[in-house]
Design a protein around this motif. Structure first.
Motif, PDB file in Angstrom:
ATOM      1  N   SER A   1       1.319  -0.977   0.006  1.00 48.53           N
ATOM      2  CA  SER A   1      -0.270   0.322  -0.197  1.00 48.53           C
ATOM      3  C   SER A   1       0.754   1.227   0.439  1.00 48.53           C
ATOM      4  CB  SER A   1      -0.735   0.298   1.379  1.00 48.53           C
ATOM      5  OG  SER A   1      -1.668   1.045   1.344  1.00 48.53           O
ATOM      6  N   LYS A   2       2.019   1.309   0.077  1.00 50.32           N
ATOM      7  CA  LYS A   2       2.874   2.299   0.746  1.00 50.32           C
ATOM      8  C   LYS A   2       3.882   2.401   0.019  1.00 50.32           C
ATOM      9  CE  LYS A   2       4.915   3.611   4.891  1.00 50.32           C
ATOM     10  NZ  LYS A   2       6.083   3.374   5.868  1.00 50.32           N
ATOM     11  N   ILE A   3       4.300   1.813  -1.046  1.00 48.68           N
ATOM     12  CA  ILE A   3       4.506   1.538  -1.975  1.00 48.68           C
ATOM     13  C   ILE A   3       3.846   2.040  -3.171  1.00 48.68           C
ATOM     14  CG2 ILE A   3       6.081  -0.038  -3.665  1.00 48.68           C
ATOM     15  CD1 ILE A   3       7.130  -1.878  -1.941  1.00 48.68           C
ATOM     16  N   ARG A   4       2.234   1.748  -3.188  1.00 48.86           N
ATOM     17  CA  ARG A   4       1.303   1.873  -4.420  1.00 48.86           C
ATOM     18  C   ARG A   4       1.744   3.667  -4.420  1.00 48.86           C
ATOM     19  NH1 ARG A   4      -3.765   3.278  -4.549  1.00 48.86           N
ATOM     20  NH2 ARG A   4      -4.446   2.252  -6.536  1.00 48.86           N
ATOM     21  N   GLU A   5       1.186   3.734  -2.945  1.00 45.34           N
ATOM     22  CA  GLU A   5       1.106   5.252  -2.827  1.00 45.34           C
ATOM     23  C   GLU A   5       1.598   6.391  -3.875  1.00 45.34           C
ATOM     24  OE1 GLU A   5      -0.272   8.920   0.397  1.00 45.34           O
ATOM     25  OE2 GLU A   5      -0.418   6.198   0.550  1.00 45.34           O
ATOM     26  N   PHE A   6       3.530   5.849  -3.139  1.00 43.47           N
ATOM     27  CA  PHE A   6       4.445   6.402  -3.062  1.00 43.47           C
ATOM     28  C   PHE A   6       4.710   6.464  -5.268  1.00 43.47           C
ATOM     29  CE2 PHE A   6       9.324   6.463  -4.070  1.00 43.47           C
ATOM     30  CZ  PHE A   6       9.490   7.532  -4.242  1.00 43.47           C
ATOM     31  N   ILE A   7       4.558   5.524  -5.463  1.00 44.00           N
ATOM     32  CA  ILE A   7       5.117   5.342  -6.441  1.00 44.00           C
ATOM     33  C   ILE A   7       4.601   6.472  -7.964  1.00 44.00           C
ATOM     34  CG2 ILE A   7       5.144   3.499  -8.769  1.00 44.00           C
ATOM     35  CD1 ILE A   7       6.362   1.977  -7.171  1.00 44.00           C
ATOM     36  N   LEU A   8       2.966   6.384  -7.236  1.00 43.68           N
ATOM     37  CA  LEU A   8       2.024   6.414  -8.379  1.00 43.68           C
ATOM     38  C   LEU A   8       2.070   8.439  -8.531  1.00 43.68           C
ATOM     39  CD1 LEU A   8      -1.572   4.723  -7.602  1.00 43.68           C
ATOM     40  CD2 LEU A   8       0.088   4.508  -9.709  1.00 43.68           C
ATOM     41  N   GLN A   9       2.278   8.224  -6.809  1.00 45.71           N
ATOM     42  CA  GLN A   9       2.623   9.964  -6.608  1.00 45.71           C
ATOM     43  C   GLN A   9       3.941  10.857  -7.307  1.00 45.71           C
ATOM     44  OE1 GLN A   9       3.560  10.183  -2.171  1.00 45.71           O
ATOM     45  NE2 GLN A   9       0.855  10.388  -2.182  1.00 45.71           N
ATOM     46  N   LYS A  10       4.998   9.474  -7.160  1.00 40.48           N
ATOM     47  CA  LYS A  10       6.044  10.402  -8.149  1.00 40.48           C
ATOM     48  C   LYS A  10       5.025  10.688  -9.624  1.00 40.48           C
ATOM     49  CE  LYS A  10       9.041  11.171  -5.480  1.00 40.48           C
ATOM     50  NZ  LYS A  10       9.569  12.198  -5.349  1.00 40.48           N
ATOM     51  N   ILE A  11       4.717   9.431 -10.031  1.00 40.91           N
ATOM     52  CA  ILE A  11       4.256   9.475 -11.720  1.00 40.91           C
ATOM     53  C   ILE A  11       3.287  10.455 -11.693  1.00 40.91           C
ATOM     54  CG2 ILE A  11       2.488   7.991 -13.291  1.00 40.91           C
ATOM     55  CD1 ILE A  11       4.140   5.532 -12.336  1.00 40.91           C
ATOM     56  N   TYR A  12       2.484  10.669 -11.020  1.00 41.76           N
ATOM     57  CA  TYR A  12       1.390  12.240 -11.263  1.00 41.76           C
ATOM     58  C   TYR A  12       1.905  12.947 -11.218  1.00 41.76           C
ATOM     59  CZ  TYR A  12      -2.260   8.220 -10.238  1.00 41.76           C
ATOM     60  OH  TYR A  12      -3.263   7.383  -9.713  1.00 41.76           O
ATOM     61  N   SER A  13       2.861  13.177 -10.966  1.00 39.63           N
ATOM     62  CA  SER A  13       4.049  14.618 -10.258  1.00 39.63           C
ATOM     63  C   SER A  13       4.692  14.624 -12.011  1.00 39.63           C
ATOM     64  CB  SER A  13       5.004  14.192  -9.885  1.00 39.63           C
ATOM     65  OG  SER A  13       5.830  13.739 -10.154  1.00 39.63           O
ATOM     66  N   PHE A  14       4.365  13.908 -12.815  1.00 37.80           N
ATOM     67  CA  PHE A  14       4.911  14.172 -14.120  1.00 37.80           C
ATOM     68  C   PHE A  14       4.268  14.888 -15.227  1.00 37.80           C
ATOM     69  CE2 PHE A  14       7.133   9.366 -14.576  1.00 37.80           C
ATOM     70  CZ  PHE A  14       8.154   9.752 -13.896  1.00 37.80           C
ATOM     71  N   ARG A  15       2.770  14.715 -14.562  1.00 36.59           N
ATOM     72  CA  ARG A  15       2.179  15.801 -15.131  1.00 36.59           C
ATOM     73  C   ARG A  15       1.201  17.594 -15.283  1.00 36.59           C
ATOM     74  NH1 ARG A  15      -3.377  10.883 -13.907  1.00 36.59           N
ATOM     75  NH2 ARG A  15      -2.013   9.039 -14.691  1.00 36.59           N
ATOM     76  N   LYS A  16       2.946  17.235 -14.333  1.00 32.54           N
ATOM     77  CA  LYS A  16       2.259  19.037 -13.624  1.00 32.54           C
ATOM     78  C   LYS A  16       2.886  19.606 -15.303  1.00 32.54           C
ATOM     79  CE  LYS A  16       2.722  18.333  -8.721  1.00 32.54           C
ATOM     80  NZ  LYS A  16       2.891  18.472  -7.101  1.00 32.54           N
ATOM     81  N   PRO A  17       2.170  21.071 -15.497  1.00 29.44           N
ATOM     82  CA  PRO A  17       2.939  21.854 -16.296  1.00 29.44           C
ATOM     83  C   PRO A  17       4.586  22.314 -15.961  1.00 29.44           C
ATOM     84  CG  PRO A  17       1.010  22.260 -15.941  1.00 29.44           C
ATOM     85  CD  PRO A  17       0.986  21.281 -14.314  1.00 29.44           C
ATOM     86  N   MET A  18       5.343  22.326 -16.996  1.00 26.36           N
ATOM     87  CA  MET A  18       6.795  22.933 -17.028  1.00 26.36           C
ATOM     88  C   MET A  18       8.135  22.072 -15.818  1.00 26.36           C
ATOM     89  SD  MET A  18       6.532  25.674 -18.681  1.00 26.36           S
ATOM     90  CE  MET A  18       7.787  26.461 -18.527  1.00 26.36           C
ATOM     91  N   THR A  19       7.269  20.233 -16.038  1.00 26.87           N
ATOM     92  CA  THR A  19       8.354  20.007 -15.187  1.00 26.87           C
ATOM     93  C   THR A  19       9.291  18.826 -15.689  1.00 26.87           C
ATOM     94  OG1 THR A  19       5.874  19.152 -13.255  1.00 26.87           O
ATOM     95  CG2 THR A  19       7.736  17.529 -13.783  1.00 26.87           C
ATOM     96  N   ASN A  20      10.074  19.125 -15.181  1.00 26.46           N
ATOM     97  CA  ASN A  20      11.365  18.492 -16.085  1.00 26.46           C
ATOM     98  C   ASN A  20      11.300  16.627 -14.925  1.00 26.46           C
ATOM     99  OD1 ASN A  20      13.894  17.184 -16.603  1.00 26.46           O
ATOM    100  ND2 ASN A  20      15.050  18.392 -15.708  1.00 26.46           N
ATOM    101  N   TYR A  21      10.267  15.692 -16.131  1.00 23.66           N
ATOM    102  CA  TYR A  21      10.310  14.503 -15.480  1.00 23.66           C
ATOM    103  C   TYR A  21      11.072  13.596 -15.297  1.00 23.66           C
ATOM    104  CZ  TYR A  21      10.699  13.336 -20.127  1.00 23.66           C
ATOM    105  OH  TYR A  21      11.811  13.481 -22.217  1.00 23.66           O
TER     106      TYR A  21
END
Length: 674
Positions: A187-207
Motif C-alpha cells: 500500500s505504501k509503495i503503491r501510493e509513493f510510486i503513483l504520486q511520482k508518476i502523477y508529478s510528471f503531469r504537472k506543467p513545466m515539470t522536468n520528468y
C-alpha cells in the motif's frame, strides 16, 4: 602408550606387594612355629660403622632359601597374580565400554549441533522482529531503513512460501503477520510510486528528476512484481499512459513551434533544374532573401551534418522567433529528431532498469509509450514530403537519420531502429523522385526558349554543378549506389544540354568558348567539394581538355593557319618520303616566312586579349594562352625542321627565319601573369 604406563604401574605394585606379603607371612608363621629358634643376629651389628650392605644381602638371601619361606612366597604370589589378572580383565572391559560411550556421545553431539544450526536458521527466518514491524508500519518509504526492512520482509515472504510447499507447521505461526506487513508495504509503495508518476503531469515539470528518484527505489517495483502483480501492473499501465501522453504532447507542441521558424519561401514543383531563370521564379534572382540558401546550392547547409552541429543543442523556437531567425527544413528536422533520440535512449534505459525488462519485452514496452509520438512524426514527415521539391533538404535529412542510427547503435539502444527504417523508407523514394524530375526537366529543355545566347557559363549548368557537388560531398560518408546511378544520369543529360546549347552558336569558335566556360565552371565547383578522383570530376576534366585543345587550334588557325597547314602537310609528306612535291612552293614558303616574321607579335598580342575577354575564369584563360603559345612554338619549330630538309636548304628566305630561342624569349613576354 597408556598400556605401557599401566604395565609399568602393575610391575611396581607387584614388587611392593611381594615384599609386604613376605614380611606378613613371616610374622604369621612366627606365631605358628615358636619352636623355630630365633635368628642369630648376635654377630651382625647393623648400627656399627662396620655394617656392610653386601653382608646383609647375603644374610637375607640365606634366610630366603629356607623351604618354608619359599613355599609361603610361592603360594602368596600365585594368589596375587591371579587377582591382578582378574582386575586387568575387568579394567579392559570398562575401557571398551567407555570408548563406546564416548563415540556415541560424540555422534549425538554432532547431530545436536547440526540440528541446532538448522533450527536456529529456521527460527531466525521465521521470527518477525519488532523493528521490522515498526519500520514497515511507521517509517516513510524514502527512508533507508524502510528499504532495508523491505528486503528482509521480502526474504521472509519467500522463505514462508518455501516452507508452505514443504508443509512445515511452524509456517502457520507467522503467516498472518507476514501477510499483514506485505499488504501494508504494498500500500505504501503503491501510493509513493503513483504520486511520482502523477508529478510528471504537472506543467513545466522536468520528468527526468522523478524518474531518477524512482530508479533509486527500483526495488519497490521488484517487490510489487514478486508479491502483488495486480498492483505492479496498475503502476506499469499508469506509467505507460502518463508518459505516452507527455511525450506526445511535448513533441506535438515542439514540432508545431519549430515549423514557425522555417523559411517561408520553399521550392515547389516548378523549381527544377531545367526551368527557365525568369522573374517568376526567383530562387536565384532574389537578393532580398539573404538568409536563405538556394535550392541547388549547399552553402552552409551541410554544416548540419558536422559532429558539433549534429549533436548540438536543440533549437529553442521562441528564442528563434524573438530573434527573427529562420532555418531550412533539415535544421528543424535535425533538432526534432535529436530531441527524439535523446529522450528515446533515456526512456529505453529507464524502462529496462526500473521495470526489469529486456529484449522484445523492453521494445514492446517502449513502443507502447513512444508509439503514438513516432506515428505522429511519420505522418508529419509524409505530409511535408508530399509537397517537397527541395532535393538537398531531403538528402540531408537522409544522412541525418543515417548518422543518428549509427549513434543509437553505438549506444546499444535498439528502441528506435524500426523508426529509423520507416523514416528512410519515406525519404529515399522522395529524393529519387525529385532527382528524376530534375533529370527530366533538363532533358525537356528547349535551348531556343532560354533567352539570348551567351558564351558565359549557363545558369542551368551552374545549378547542376552546385547540386552535383553538394550530393557527391554528402554521399561520400554513406555511399549509396542508387544515388550514384541517378547522378550519372543527371550528368549525361547536362552534357547533352550543353552540347545542344553550344549548337545554337553560329561559329565553331563561340561554340568552343561556351563549352569550355561551362566545363570549367562545373569542374571548379565540383572540385571544391568532391574528391579529385570522383567520376564526375574525371569526366569533366577529359571534356575540358579535349575542347581546350580544339580551341587552341581554332585561335591559331586565323593568324598562323597558313604556316600550320604547311607544317602538317610537309610532315605527312616526309613520312611518306614525298617531300619533293613541295619543291616548287618557294613563293608560298617565302610568304609564310616573311608573313610570320612581320605579324607574329601583333597576332600573339591580339590572341591574348581575345582569350582573356572570352573566358570568365582568368586562371582558365591564362592556361589557354600558355597552351596556345606553347603550341605556336611547336609549330614554328616544326616549320624550322621542314625548311632544314635537303629539298629547301637552298632557299634564300631561310635566312629570314626567326631564331627559335629568340622566339621563345619573346613569347614569354606575352604570357599574362595573374
Amino acid at each position: 602408550m597408556a598400556e605401557a604406563l599401566i604395565t609399568g604401574a602393575v610391575n611396581i605394585n607387584t614388587a611392593a606387594d611381594s615384599v609386604s606379603g613376605a614380611m606378613a607371612y613371616l610374622q604369621h608363621k612366627k606365631s605358628d612355629f615358636d619352636v623355630i629358634p630365633p635368628l642369630n643376629l648376635g654377630d651382625l651389628d647393623i648400627t656399627t660403622d662396620e655394617f656392610i650392605l653386601d653382608e646383609v644381602d647375603i644374610h637375607i638371601q640365606a634366610n630366603l632359601e629356607d623351604d618354608l619361606v619359599k613355599e609361603a612366597l610361592k603360594t602368596r604370589m600365585e594368589g596375587m597374580l591371579s587377582s591382578f589378572q582378574s582386575d586387568l580383565s575387568s579394567i579392559s572391559s570398562e575401557i571398551q565400554t567407555l570408548q563406546q560411550q564416548s563415540v556415541s556421545m560424540n555422534m549425538r553431539l554432532k547431530n545436536r549441533q547440526a540440528v541446532r544450526s538448522q533450527l536456529s536458521q529456521l527460527v531466525d527466518e521465521l521470527v518477525v522482529p519488532s523493528t521490522m514491524i515498526s519500520v514497515i508500519l511507521d517509517s516513510p518509504v524514502t527512508e533507508q531503513e524502510f528499504l532495508e526492512q523491505l528486503h528482509e520482509l521480502n526474504n521472509k515472504i519467500n522463505f514462508a512460501k518455501e516452507l508452505s510447499f514443504r508443509e512445515t507447521l511452524a509456517c502457520s505461526d507467522i503467516q498472518d503477520i507476514v501477510d499483514r506487513l506485505k499488504i501494508k508495504a504494498v500500500s505504501k509503495i503503491r501510493e509513493f510510486i503513483l504520486q511520482k508518476i502523477y508529478s510528471f503531469r504537472k506543467p513545466m515539470t522536468n520528468y527526468q528528476i522523478p524518474q531518477n528518484t524512482l530508479l533509486k527505489y527500483r526495488f519497490f517495483y521488484q517487490f510489487l512484481l514478486a508479491n502483488e502483480r495486480t498492483v505492479a501492473k496498475e503502476i506499469r499501465d499508469e506509467y505507460v499512459d502518463t508518459m505516452s501522453k507527455i511525450y506526445f504532447s511535448y513533441f506535438k507542441s515542439y514540432s508545431g513551434r519549430l515549423l514557425k521558424v522555417q523559411y517561408e519561401d520553399v521550392a515547389d514543383k516548378d523549381d527544377l533544374m531545367g526551368v527557365e531563370d525568369t522573374a517568376k521564379k526567383g530562387f536565384f534572382s532574389k537578393p532580398s532573401l539573404k538568409s536563405r540558401n538556394t535550392i541547388f546550392t549547399l552553402g552552409q547547409r551541410g554544416e548540419v551534418l558536422s559532429p558539433a552541429e549534429l549533436e548540438g543543442p536543440i533549437l529553442i523556437p521562441h528564442a528563434a522567433q524573438r530573434g527573427d531567425s529562420r532555418y531550412p527544413y533539415e535544421t528543424l528536422f535535425r533538432s526534432q529528431h535529436y530531441a527524439l533520440l535523446d529522450n528515446g535512449c533515456r526512456e529505453f534505459l529507464f524502462l529496462s532498469d526500473f521495470f526489469m525488462v529486456a529484449g522484445n519485452s523492453a521494445l514492446d514496452l517502449f513502443n507502447s509509450i513512444m508509439g503514438k509520438t513516432l506515428s505522429m512524426f511519420l505522418k508529419n514527415l509524409s505530409t511535408y514530403l508530399s509537397d517537397c521539391y527541395d532535393s538537398i533538404a531531403v538528402f540531408l535529412c537522409i544522412h541525418i537519420i543515417l548518422r543518428f542510427r549509427a549513434i543509437t547503435a553505438k549506444r546499444n539502444i535498439p528502441a528506435l531502429d524500426k523508426y529509423w527504417e520507416a523514416v528512410l523508407e519515406l525519404l529515399w523514394p522522395r529524393f529519387e523522385l525529385i532527382l528524376e524530375m530534375n533529370i527530366q526537366s533538363i532533358r525537356n529543355t528547349d535551348p531556343q526558349k532560354l533567352g539570348v545566347l551567351d558564351t558565359r557559363p549557363h545558369y542551368i549548368t551552374r545549378r547542376y554543378a552546385e547540386f552535383s557537388s553538394a550530393i557527391v560531398s554528402i554521399n561520400q560518408t554513406f555511399p549509396n549506389e542508387r544515388t550514384n546511378t541517378l547522378l550519372g544520369q543527371l550528368q549525361i543529360e547536362v552534357e547533352n544540354f550543353v552540347l545542344k546549347m553550344a549548337a545554337e552558336f553560329p561559329s565553331r569558335r563561340d561554340q568552343l568558348i561556351f563549352l569550355i566556360n561551362n566545363y570549367d565552371m562545373m569542374l571548379s565547383v565540383l572540385m571544391e567539394r568532391a574528391a579529385d578522383d570522383s567520376k564526375e570530376v574525371e569526366g569533366f576534366q577529359q571534356l575540358l581538355l579535349a575542347r581546350t585543345q580544339e580551341f587552341i587550334e581554332e585561335i591559331l588557325s586565323s593568324p598562323f593557319g597558313g604556316m600550320i597547314a604547311f607544317v602538317k602537310e610537309s610532315e605527312a609528306l616526309i613520312e611518306k618520303g614525298q617531300l619533293e612535291k613541295l619543291k616548287n612552293d618557294e613563293v608560298r614558303i617565302t610568304q609564310l616566312v616573311r608573313g610570320f616574321s612581320s605579324t607574329w607579335k601583333q597576332s600573339v598580342e591580339a590572341l591574348s586579349q581575345d582569350v582573356m575577354r572570352s573566358f570568365t575564369n582568368f586562371k582558365n584563360g591564362t592556361s589557354i594562352i600558355q597552351g596556345a603559345l606553347t603550341q605556336l612554338i611547336q609549330y614554328y619549330h616544326g616549320f624550322h625542321k621542314v625548311l632544314s630538309q635537303p629539298t629547301f636548304r637552298s632557299l634564300a628566305v631561310r635566312s629570314e627565319l626567326i631564331n627559335l630561342h629568340h622566339l621563345m624569349v619573346e613569347v614569354k613576354k606575352h604570357k599574362p601573369n595573374f
